[in-house]
Design a protein around this motif. Structure first.
Motif, PDB file in Angstrom:
ATOM      1  N   GLY A  36      47.534 -25.158  -1.501  1.00 37.29           N
ATOM      2  CA  GLY A  36      47.395 -26.439  -2.193  1.00 37.29           C
ATOM      3  C   GLY A  36      46.467 -27.411  -1.499  1.00 37.29           C
ATOM      4  N   GLY A  37      45.528 -26.901  -0.721  1.00 35.37           N
ATOM      5  CA  GLY A  37      44.571 -27.766  -0.036  1.00 35.37           C
ATOM      6  C   GLY A  37      44.928 -28.081   1.404  1.00 35.37           C
ATOM      7  N   LEU A  38      46.038 -27.541   1.887  1.00 35.52           N
ATOM      8  CA  LEU A  38      46.407 -27.789   3.282  1.00 35.52           C
ATOM      9  C   LEU A  38      45.458 -27.084   4.253  1.00 35.52           C
ATOM     10  CD1 LEU A  38      50.314 -27.525   3.123  1.00 35.52           C
ATOM     11  CD2 LEU A  38      48.896 -29.594   3.167  1.00 35.52           C
ATOM     12  N   VAL A  39      44.857 -26.000   3.795  1.00 39.01           N
ATOM     13  CA  VAL A  39      43.877 -25.279   4.603  1.00 39.01           C
ATOM     14  C   VAL A  39      42.582 -25.212   3.802  1.00 39.01           C
ATOM     15  CG1 VAL A  39      43.306 -23.109   5.766  1.00 39.01           C
ATOM     16  CG2 VAL A  39      45.679 -23.911   5.713  1.00 39.01           C
ATOM     17  N   ARG A  40      41.474 -25.649   4.432  1.00 35.96           N
ATOM     18  CA  ARG A  40      40.165 -25.647   3.779  1.00 35.96           C
ATOM     19  C   ARG A  40      39.147 -24.979   4.699  1.00 35.96           C
ATOM     20  NH1 ARG A  40      39.488 -28.993  -0.515  1.00 35.96           N
ATOM     21  NH2 ARG A  40      41.270 -30.289  -1.027  1.00 35.96           N
ATOM     22  N   ALA A  41      38.400 -24.043   4.137  1.00 35.44           N
ATOM     23  CA  ALA A  41      37.343 -23.364   4.887  1.00 35.44           C
ATOM     24  C   ALA A  41      36.034 -23.575   4.151  1.00 35.44           C
ATOM     25  CB  ALA A  41      37.643 -21.874   5.002  1.00 35.44           C
ATOM     26  N   THR A  42      34.999 -23.872   4.893  1.00 40.59           N
ATOM     27  CA  THR A  42      33.673 -24.043   4.312  1.00 40.59           C
ATOM     28  C   THR A  42      32.742 -23.022   4.943  1.00 40.59           C
ATOM     29  OG1 THR A  42      34.078 -26.397   3.995  1.00 40.59           O
ATOM     30  CG2 THR A  42      31.790 -25.673   3.902  1.00 40.59           C
ATOM     31  N   VAL A  43      32.031 -22.284   4.087  1.00 40.86           N
ATOM     32  CA  VAL A  43      31.069 -21.288   4.553  1.00 40.86           C
ATOM     33  C   VAL A  43      29.694 -21.624   3.985  1.00 40.86           C
ATOM     34  CG1 VAL A  43      32.805 -19.458   4.738  1.00 40.86           C
ATOM     35  CG2 VAL A  43      31.472 -19.676   2.646  1.00 40.86           C
ATOM     36  N   THR A  44      28.667 -21.121   4.642  1.00 40.30           N
ATOM     37  CA  THR A  44      27.312 -21.289   4.138  1.00 40.30           C
ATOM     38  C   THR A  44      27.016 -20.177   3.140  1.00 40.30           C
ATOM     39  OG1 THR A  44      26.332 -19.920   5.864  1.00 40.30           O
ATOM     40  CG2 THR A  44      26.543 -22.285   6.338  1.00 40.30           C
ATOM     41  N   ALA A  45      25.897 -20.296   2.447  1.00 36.59           N
ATOM     42  CA  ALA A  45      25.494 -19.277   1.476  1.00 36.59           C
ATOM     43  C   ALA A  45      25.287 -17.920   2.145  1.00 36.59           C
ATOM     44  CB  ALA A  45      24.221 -19.711   0.753  1.00 36.59           C
ATOM     45  N   THR A  46      25.006 -17.922   3.423  1.00 38.50           N
ATOM     46  CA  THR A  46      24.811 -16.666   4.142  1.00 38.50           C
ATOM     47  C   THR A  46      26.115 -16.110   4.698  1.00 38.50           C
ATOM     48  OG1 THR A  46      24.275 -17.872   6.174  1.00 38.50           O
ATOM     49  CG2 THR A  46      22.422 -17.204   4.771  1.00 38.50           C
ATOM     50  N   GLY A  47      27.245 -16.808   4.450  1.00 43.21           N
ATOM     51  CA  GLY A  47      28.548 -16.301   4.865  1.00 43.21           C
ATOM     52  C   GLY A  47      29.042 -16.799   6.206  1.00 43.21           C
ATOM     53  N   ARG A  48      28.296 -17.676   6.857  1.00 44.16           N
ATOM     54  CA  ARG A  48      28.715 -18.184   8.168  1.00 44.16           C
ATOM     55  C   ARG A  48      29.795 -19.245   7.973  1.00 44.16           C
ATOM     56  NH1 ARG A  48      27.148 -22.547  11.211  1.00 44.16           N
ATOM     57  NH2 ARG A  48      25.511 -23.064   9.728  1.00 44.16           N
ATOM     58  N   LEU A  49      30.895 -19.121   8.714  1.00 41.90           N
ATOM     59  CA  LEU A  49      31.957 -20.107   8.660  1.00 41.90           C
ATOM     60  C   LEU A  49      31.435 -21.406   9.267  1.00 41.90           C
ATOM     61  CD1 LEU A  49      34.929 -20.709   7.958  1.00 41.90           C
ATOM     62  CD2 LEU A  49      35.510 -19.950  10.265  1.00 41.90           C
ATOM     63  N   HIS A  50      31.459 -22.475   8.488  1.00 36.55           N
ATOM     64  CA  HIS A  50      30.910 -23.752   8.930  1.00 36.55           C
ATOM     65  C   HIS A  50      32.017 -24.668   9.460  1.00 36.55           C
ATOM     66  CE1 HIS A  50      29.253 -27.852   8.358  1.00 36.55           C
ATOM     67  NE2 HIS A  50      28.188 -27.284   8.882  1.00 36.55           N
ATOM     68  N   THR A  51      33.067 -24.857   8.668  1.00 31.49           N
ATOM     69  CA  THR A  51      34.190 -25.680   9.121  1.00 31.49           C
ATOM     70  C   THR A  51      35.501 -25.063   8.673  1.00 31.49           C
ATOM     71  OG1 THR A  51      34.145 -27.066   7.139  1.00 31.49           O
ATOM     72  CG2 THR A  51      32.906 -27.865   9.029  1.00 31.49           C
ATOM     73  N   LEU A  52      36.542 -25.397   9.402  1.00 31.57           N
ATOM     74  CA  LEU A  52      37.893 -24.979   9.063  1.00 31.57           C
ATOM     75  C   LEU A  52      38.795 -26.177   9.329  1.00 31.57           C
ATOM     76  CD1 LEU A  52      39.870 -22.709   8.260  1.00 31.57           C
ATOM     77  CD2 LEU A  52      40.034 -22.148  10.688  1.00 31.57           C
ATOM     78  N   ARG A  53      39.449 -26.643   8.276  1.00 27.06           N
ATOM     79  CA  ARG A  53      40.340 -27.789   8.402  1.00 27.06           C
ATOM     80  C   ARG A  53      41.767 -27.353   8.056  1.00 27.06           C
ATOM     81  NH1 ARG A  53      35.658 -30.024   7.802  1.00 27.06           N
ATOM     82  NH2 ARG A  53      35.075 -32.151   8.192  1.00 27.06           N
ATOM     83  N   ILE A  54      42.689 -27.677   8.959  1.00 25.88           N
ATOM     84  CA  ILE A  54      44.079 -27.316   8.760  1.00 25.88           C
ATOM     85  C   ILE A  54      44.909 -28.591   8.872  1.00 25.88           C
ATOM     86  CG2 ILE A  54      46.010 -25.964   9.635  1.00 25.88           C
ATOM     87  CD1 ILE A  54      43.906 -24.051  10.874  1.00 25.88           C
ATOM     88  N   SER A  55      45.645 -28.887   7.830  1.00 30.02           N
ATOM     89  CA  SER A  55      46.543 -30.038   7.852  1.00 30.02           C
ATOM     90  C   SER A  55      47.657 -29.766   8.854  1.00 30.02           C
ATOM     91  CB  SER A  55      47.135 -30.257   6.466  1.00 30.02           C
ATOM     92  OG  SER A  55      48.182 -31.202   6.527  1.00 30.02           O
ATOM     93  N   PRO A  56      48.072 -30.777   9.607  1.00 29.46           N
ATOM     94  CA  PRO A  56      49.184 -30.586  10.544  1.00 29.46           C
ATOM     95  C   PRO A  56      50.451 -30.074   9.853  1.00 29.46           C
ATOM     96  CG  PRO A  56      48.103 -32.692  10.953  1.00 29.46           C
ATOM     97  CD  PRO A  56      47.502 -32.128   9.699  1.00 29.46           C
TER      98      PRO A  56
END
Length: 97
Positions: A36-56
């Motif tokens: 439900g949005g508690l964990v968010r991952a952002t990747v680039t078009a080439t598949g590289r993990l850019h950010t990872l946000r985890i709600s406490p």
């Protein structure tokens, strides 16, 4: 019998389209979510993990397996969005042939 000149012209346009698609911004970012949005991952078009946000709230030290599953789900969701965008970009190239 197909017109050879017309076929060569179509092949040239297809090649130009593929080259243009490959030159598109490779650093476009796609975000995937889990729990439900508690964990968010952002990747680039080439598949590289850019950010990872985890709600406490999602970080239960007694249940790290669930957190790991959520992280994987968010990353897979982001990769799916990137793959769909790439597929849509290349599908447009062949529609007019």
């Amino acid at each position: 019998m197909p017109d050879l000149e017309a076929l060569l012209e179509q092949a040239g346009k297809l090649t130009e389209g593929i080259l243009a698609a490959q030159q598109a911004p490779q650093e476009t970012k796609f975000t995937g979510v889990a729990d439900g949005g508690l964990v968010r991952a952002t990747v680039t078009a080439t598949g590289r993990l850019h950010t990872l946000r985890i709600s406490p709230v999602a970080a239960d030290p007694e249940n790290t397996e669930a957190l790991a599953d959520s992280v994987l789900a968010a990353v897979r969701d982001a990769h799916g969005a990137a793959a769909a965008a790439l597929q849509a970009r290349f599908a447009g190239l062949t529609e007019h042939l």
